[in-house]
Write an enzyme that holds these catalytic residues in place. Structure first.
Site, short mmCIF file in Angstrom:
data_model
loop_
_atom_site.label_atom_id
_atom_site.label_comp_id
_atom_site.label_asym_id
_atom_site.label_seq_id
_atom_site.Cartn_x
_atom_site.Cartn_y
_atom_site.Cartn_z
N LYS A 13 -7.36 -0.87 -11.40
CA LYS A 13 -7.42 -0.38 -13.04
C LYS A 13 -6.81 -1.32 -13.67
O LYS A 13 -7.16 -1.79 -14.88
CB LYS A 13 -7.66 0.90 -13.16
CG LYS A 13 -8.09 1.88 -12.62
CD LYS A 13 -8.39 3.58 -13.21
CE LYS A 13 -7.00 3.86 -12.97
NZ LYS A 13 -6.07 3.99 -12.14
N ARG A 88 -8.46 12.07 -17.85
CA ARG A 88 -7.65 11.81 -16.45
C ARG A 88 -8.77 13.33 -15.85
O ARG A 88 -7.88 13.84 -14.65
CB ARG A 88 -6.52 12.26 -16.55
CG ARG A 88 -6.26 10.51 -15.40
CD ARG A 88 -4.32 10.64 -15.26
NE ARG A 88 -4.32 9.94 -14.22
CZ ARG A 88 -3.82 8.52 -14.41
NH1 ARG A 88 -4.02 7.74 -14.73
NH2 ARG A 88 -3.25 8.03 -12.97
N ARG A 171 -0.78 11.27 -5.76
CA ARG A 171 -0.95 10.86 -6.08
C ARG A 171 -2.90 10.75 -6.22
O ARG A 171 -3.64 11.37 -7.03
CB ARG A 171 -0.75 9.54 -7.02
CG ARG A 171 0.41 9.60 -8.30
CD ARG A 171 1.50 8.55 -8.02
NE ARG A 171 0.43 7.08 -8.30
CZ ARG A 171 0.46 6.26 -8.39
NH1 ARG A 171 1.83 5.63 -7.79
NH2 ARG A 171 -0.29 5.23 -8.67
P1 AP5 Z 1 -3.96 -1.79 -10.29
O1 AP5 Z 1 -4.54 -3.11 -11.32
O2 AP5 Z 1 -1.61 -1.97 -10.33
O3 AP5 Z 1 -4.08 -0.70 -9.90
P2 AP5 Z 1 -4.34 0.60 -11.00
O4 AP5 Z 1 -6.03 0.96 -10.80
O5 AP5 Z 1 -4.16 0.09 -12.10
O6 AP5 Z 1 -3.25 1.52 -10.41
P3 AP5 Z 1 -2.53 2.61 -11.14
O7 AP5 Z 1 -1.13 2.80 -10.08
O8 AP5 Z 1 -1.44 2.20 -11.68
O9 AP5 Z 1 -3.29 3.90 -10.95
P4 AP5 Z 1 -2.11 5.23 -11.71
O10 AP5 Z 1 -4.21 5.28 -11.92
O11 AP5 Z 1 -2.14 6.10 -10.55
O12 AP5 Z 1 -1.16 4.54 -12.12
P5 AP5 Z 1 -0.63 4.77 -14.15
O13 AP5 Z 1 -0.02 3.99 -14.66
O14 AP5 Z 1 -2.40 5.42 -14.57
O15 AP5 Z 1 -3.41 -2.40 -9.06
C1 AP5 Z 1 -2.61 -1.91 -7.88
C2 AP5 Z 1 -2.37 -2.83 -6.78
O16 AP5 Z 1 -3.18 -4.27 -6.29
C3 AP5 Z 1 -1.35 -4.56 -7.27
O17 AP5 Z 1 -0.33 -5.07 -7.40
C4 AP5 Z 1 -2.22 -5.26 -8.09
O18 AP5 Z 1 -2.01 -6.69 -7.71
C5 AP5 Z 1 -3.16 -5.25 -6.41
N1 AP5 Z 1 -4.55 -5.08 -6.86
C6 AP5 Z 1 -5.10 -4.96 -8.19
N2 AP5 Z 1 -7.37 -5.60 -7.34
C7 AP5 Z 1 -7.18 -6.21 -7.03
C8 AP5 Z 1 -7.96 -6.81 -5.48
N3 AP5 Z 1 -8.72 -7.22 -6.06
N4 AP5 Z 1 -7.44 -7.69 -3.96
C9 AP5 Z 1 -6.09 -7.40 -3.64
N5 AP5 Z 1 -5.06 -6.39 -4.96
C10 AP5 Z 1 -5.14 -6.59 -6.19
O19 AP5 Z 1 -0.21 6.59 -13.92
C11 AP5 Z 1 1.26 7.06 -13.65
C12 AP5 Z 1 1.46 8.09 -13.51
O20 AP5 Z 1 1.78 8.21 -15.05
C13 AP5 Z 1 0.07 9.26 -13.24
O21 AP5 Z 1 0.68 9.20 -11.53
C14 AP5 Z 1 0.92 10.76 -14.31
O22 AP5 Z 1 1.92 11.30 -13.78
C15 AP5 Z 1 1.40 9.83 -15.47
N6 AP5 Z 1 -0.37 9.53 -16.89
C16 AP5 Z 1 -1.11 8.55 -16.81
N7 AP5 Z 1 -2.21 8.48 -17.81
C17 AP5 Z 1 -2.54 9.98 -17.55
C18 AP5 Z 1 -3.00 11.08 -18.01
N8 AP5 Z 1 -4.44 10.59 -18.78
N9 AP5 Z 1 -2.78 12.44 -17.51
C19 AP5 Z 1 -1.74 13.18 -17.59
N10 AP5 Z 1 -0.98 12.09 -17.10
C20 AP5 Z 1 -1.55 10.89 -16.55
#
Ligand code: AP5
Length: 222
Positions: A13, A88, A171
């Site tokens: 994402k 979410r 997660r």
């Molecule tokens: P990346 O782009 O980083 O993936 P992502 O989907 O953004 O992953 P996240 O782990 O950041 O998502 P998340 O939703 O769990 O975490 P968030 O920060 O929102 O890509 C992943 C990897 O793959 C990278 O190394 C990238 O380079 C690689 N990649 C990407 N595309 C690729 C491709 N096509 N091919 C190969 N490699 C590729 O949330 C973290 C925490 O915050 C949550 O667990 C929660 O505790 C809290 N939180 C955040 N938002 C909320 C909310 N709205 N409500 C409640 N708690 C929240």
């Protein structure tokens, strides 16, 4: 355009939201990045969120709602935005509906990125992040030019605390239980488009661009 990006942790994402920001010139609003910054700065919301995030659970809806509402009301988000990681939960969909109504606007598209769990776990285990500017790398697919150093700001790259394999599994379970229903809501509203996120990031970006361009085409569902 006003876009919501949905999908499991690690599906890409953040990577795709950055591409959308560059292509459409809209700000990338990531609740995960905002929360990590709050933790880093040790603010009240950051202190409240830290242990919850490290366990892989979701922080309270009200805390996230307040943060995103403030961010969406800023001038740079008037012409559009791409939301990454919000909403979410079903309660957060209602919060977003309220914010959009108060701003007198509506969502154009929700995009759901999909990839098999094995690919997701592999992506997350090879992810390295910049704690200073938020840039994201993948040791094989998108490595930094210099080992362990952020291309953009020169800071030392780290592995996120919540990227340990047992926390990633937690997660994913939270995603299945609490966030998958959000996609159903946007499907019922006719706003959802699914994109296969298994290929290289450029190919995924091209497919995301196709479904977003479809949202502005005459007669597109809204
Ligand atoms: P990346 O782009 O980083 O993936 P992502 O989907 O953004 O992953 P996240 O782990 O950041 O998502 P998340 O939703 O769990 O975490 P968030 O920060 O929102 O890509 C992943 C990897 O793959 C990278 O190394 C990238 O380079 C690689 N990649 C990407 N595309 C690729 C491709 N096509 N091919 C190969 N490699 C590729 O949330 C973290 C925490 O915050 C949550 O667990 C929660 O505790 C809290 N939180 C955040 N938002 C909320 C909310 N709205 N409500 C409640 N708690 C929240």
């Amino acid at each position: 355009m006003r876009i919501v990006l949905l999908g499991p942790p690690g599906v890409g994402k953040g990577t795709q939201a950055s591409r959308i920001r560059e292509r459409l010139g809209v700000p990338h609003l990531s609740t995960g990045d905002m929360l990590r910054e709050a933790v880093r700065l040790g603010t009240g919301p950051g202190q409240a969120a830290r242990a919850i995030m490290e366990s892989g659970d979701l922080v309270p809806d009200a805390l996230v709602g307040e943060m995103i509402s403030e961010r969406m009301s800023r001038d740079d988000a008037r012409g559009g935005f791409v939301l990454d990681g919000f909403p979410r939960t079903e309660a957060q969909v209602e919060i977003l509906d309220g914010i959009l109504a108060s701003l007198g606007t509506r969502l154009d598209r929700a995009v759901l990125l999909q990839a098999p769990e094995s690919e997701i776990v592999s992506r997350i285990s090879l992810r390295r992040s910049c704690p200073a500017c938020g840039s994201v790398y993948h040791l094989r697919a998108q490595p930094p030019r210099k080992d362990g150093i952020c291309d953009r700001c020169g800071a030392a790259l780290v592995q996120r605390a919540d990227d340990a394999e047992d926390i990633v599994r937690a997660r994913l379970a939270v995603y299945r239980e609490q966030t998958a229903p959000v996609a159903e809501i946007y499907l019922r509203r006719g706003l959802l488009r699914e994109v296969d996120a298994t290929g290289p990031a450029d190919a995924v970006a091209a497919n995301v661009a196709l479904v977003l361009d479809g949202a502005t085409a005459p007669g597109a569902a809204a």
